[in-house]
Design an enzyme around this catalytic site. Structure first.
Site, PDB file in Angstrom:
ATOM      1  N   ASN A   9      43.205  -4.410  -9.753  1.00  0.00           N
ATOM      2  CA  ASN A   9      42.893  -3.946  -8.398  1.00  0.00           C
ATOM      3  C   ASN A   9      41.902  -4.924  -7.754  1.00  0.00           C
ATOM      4  O   ASN A   9      41.220  -5.679  -8.458  1.00  0.00           O
ATOM      5  CB  ASN A   9      42.334  -2.515  -8.414  1.00  0.00           C
ATOM      6  CG  ASN A   9      41.165  -2.355  -9.372  1.00  0.00           C
ATOM      7  OD1 ASN A   9      40.132  -3.003  -9.214  1.00  0.00           O
ATOM      8  ND2 ASN A   9      41.322  -1.494 -10.376  1.00  0.00           N
ATOM      9  N   PRO A  10      41.829  -4.940  -6.430  1.00  0.00           N
ATOM     10  CA  PRO A  10      40.944  -5.899  -5.747  1.00  0.00           C
ATOM     11  C   PRO A  10      39.476  -5.785  -6.138  1.00  0.00           C
ATOM     12  O   PRO A  10      38.764  -6.794  -6.156  1.00  0.00           O
ATOM     13  CB  PRO A  10      41.151  -5.564  -4.267  1.00  0.00           C
ATOM     14  CG  PRO A  10      42.550  -5.037  -4.205  1.00  0.00           C
ATOM     15  CD  PRO A  10      42.702  -4.233  -5.472  1.00  0.00           C
ATOM     16  N   TYR A  11      39.013  -4.590  -6.462  1.00  0.00           N
ATOM     17  CA  TYR A  11      37.626  -4.432  -6.897  1.00  0.00           C
ATOM     18  C   TYR A  11      37.375  -5.254  -8.162  1.00  0.00           C
ATOM     19  O   TYR A  11      36.441  -6.061  -8.231  1.00  0.00           O
ATOM     20  CB  TYR A  11      37.319  -2.956  -7.139  1.00  0.00           C
ATOM     21  CG  TYR A  11      35.986  -2.700  -7.803  1.00  0.00           C
ATOM     22  CD1 TYR A  11      34.806  -3.184  -7.251  1.00  0.00           C
ATOM     23  CD2 TYR A  11      35.899  -1.985  -8.991  1.00  0.00           C
ATOM     24  CE1 TYR A  11      33.574  -2.956  -7.864  1.00  0.00           C
ATOM     25  CE2 TYR A  11      34.684  -1.732  -9.604  1.00  0.00           C
ATOM     26  CZ  TYR A  11      33.528  -2.238  -9.034  1.00  0.00           C
ATOM     27  OH  TYR A  11      32.318  -2.018  -9.639  1.00  0.00           O
ATOM     28  N   GLY A  12      38.209  -5.061  -9.171  1.00  0.00           N
ATOM     29  CA  GLY A  12      38.058  -5.810 -10.408  1.00  0.00           C
ATOM     30  C   GLY A  12      38.271  -7.303 -10.218  1.00  0.00           C
ATOM     31  O   GLY A  12      37.564  -8.124 -10.816  1.00  0.00           O
ATOM     32  N   LYS A  48      35.175  -8.865  -8.545  1.00  0.00           N
ATOM     33  CA  LYS A  48      34.075  -8.988  -9.508  1.00  0.00           C
ATOM     34  C   LYS A  48      34.328 -10.130 -10.487  1.00  0.00           C
ATOM     35  O   LYS A  48      33.406 -10.878 -10.839  1.00  0.00           O
ATOM     36  CB  LYS A  48      33.896  -7.670 -10.268  1.00  0.00           C
ATOM     37  CG  LYS A  48      33.171  -6.584  -9.516  1.00  0.00           C
ATOM     38  CD  LYS A  48      31.684  -6.885  -9.390  1.00  0.00           C
ATOM     39  CE  LYS A  48      30.915  -5.708  -8.829  1.00  0.00           C
ATOM     40  NZ  LYS A  48      29.463  -5.983  -8.746  1.00  0.00           N
TER      41      LYS A  48
END
Length: 412
Positions: A218-221, A224
């Site tokens: 996902n874009p969050y991971g 990061k």
């Protein structure tokens, strides 16, 4: 010989008086001019006094220079849930703390609580700024003598990241680059980076070790992981001390009830499951929605590693103490225990004493079935281990704050 004569200027009411070839205004005109000069001077002086009293006019002296025996830590995102708890711990341990936050997700009320607890000069300052503004960040670093940075500031909801990925790449990856550039420019030599288990994605084997391949889904991971890559590439030719902490699902709150979690109401849909449980227990929402019951787990719901926020900030402080020049270390911060969402809901029901209606829905985009940590490396290197591992107890502590602060920090 003096020749005194009066002349009238065409179209004017003033009457200059000639004295030996020199003109001067009549007393009335002169008094008006002097009065205006005095007024302007007074207003100017007042403005200067007000500017000097404004927090943004100058950095207090204690924060602008290094002091032997005192470690000055910049806590980005220090008005947020995890950042404020970390700032509290640092202040209790006699660190000097500067919080920088744009309050898009954080709460000024949390900062006011900290200021009330530590009012002494030179302990805590708050700076309102956006880390996406490179000029503002550089100004902060030029006016403050930081010894270390703990970089928490980030948007952090998996679901939201799938809906607005550009926001996440900008807020996480781009802003981390801005902070790192400022640290390099101003020779700040210690960085503790707050990362996430979301960088691993959905590994084939459990538990997750620090060597588990990072394949975020996902874009969050992904954002990061990009930030981690930037930091690691930079560190190859730098003597900066770097600690990267990949932590798991955070719950709980300050055991003494001074701080808690108060997310924006409009973000409830994307928030942590603990927040949703408490909202359902208080009747703010009609019930709890569990998304995904067909995963390949014992009860069909997701498995997660829930880490108490008190343990989490303890790991950050130990990392800060152990960070050494030219050394880079990466650690998982978790309990090593996987708990299902259904288990979590049952623990929340017991902690709150409320009958919580549960609605089961299809999976949420970007989620993964099972994630829990192997925390043996951080135990070996930093002598850190999770102490608050009873799920119900951690939720009960957080629930106590929720009950006494039904509107979050709105009263501050």
């Amino acid at each position: 010989m003096l020749n005194l004569s009066r002349t009238r200027s065409p179209g004017r009411n003033t009457r200059p008086l000639s004295l030996g070839g020199m003109d001067y205004m009549e007393p009335k005109r002169k008094n008006n001019l002097v009065g205006k000069i005095i007024l302007v001077a007074s207003l100017t002086a007042l403005c200067i006094i007000m500017l000097k009293r404004a927090p943004s006019f100058s950095t207090p002296k204690a924060f602008s220079h290094h002091e032997p025996g005192v470690t000055h830590v910049l806590v980005t995102g220090g008005a947020g849930y995890i950042g404020s708890h970390a700032a509290l711990r640092l202040l209790k341990d006699s660190y000097r703390v500067t919080i920088v936050d744009n309050l898009s997700r954080g709460n000024i009320g949390a900062v006011k609580v900290l200021q009330g607890l530590f009012p002494e000069t030179g302990r805590l300052q708050f700076i309102y700024a956006d880390l996406g503004d490179a000029k503002a960040v550089d100004k902060i670093f030029s006016e403050n003598a930081f010894d270390a940075v703990i970089h928490f500031a980030a948007v952090a909801y998996v679901g939201e990241s799938t809906l607005d990925p550009l926001k996440y790449y900008h807020n996480i990856t781009s802003n981390t680059l801005v902070v790192l550039e400022a640290m390099a420019r101003h020779k700040v030599k210690k960085l503790i980076y707050s990362s996430t288990c979301a960088t691993y994605g959905e590994p084939d084997k459990m538990p997750i070790t620090e060597d588990t391949p990072q394949v975020p889904i996902n874009p969050y991971g992904k954002a990061k992981k990009m930030s981690e890559d930037i930091i690691l590439d930079f560190s190859k030719n730098s003597d900066m001390a770097v600690m990267i902490l990949r932590y798991f699902n955070v719950i709980g709150s300050d055991p003494e009830g001074r701080l808690g979690e108060a997310p924006r109401p409009e973000l409830r849909e994307h928030g942590r499951i603990s927040g949703a449980c408490f909202d359902a227990a208080r009747g703010v929402i009609p019930g709890l929605q569990v998304k995904g019951t067909d995963y390949k787990t014992a009860d069909g719901t997701c498995i997660r590693d829930y880490i108490d926020v008190t343990d989490l900030v303890d790991a950050h402080v130990k990392a800060l103490e152990k960070a050494r020049p030219s050394k880079v270390a990466i650690y998982n911060v978790g309990t090593g225990q996987g708990r299902s969402v259904k288990e979590f809901v049952e623990a929340c029901k017991k902690a709150t004493g409320a009958e919580i209606k549960v609605e089961f829905l299809p999976r949420r985009p970007g989620d993964y079935a099972e994630v829990y940590s192997d925390p043996s490396k951080i135990l070996r290197d930093l002598n850190w281990t999770a102490r608050f591992t009873n799920l119900q107890d951690s939720l009960a502590v957080a629930w106590k704050w929720q009950k006494t602060h039904p509107h979050g920090y709105s009263s501050y």
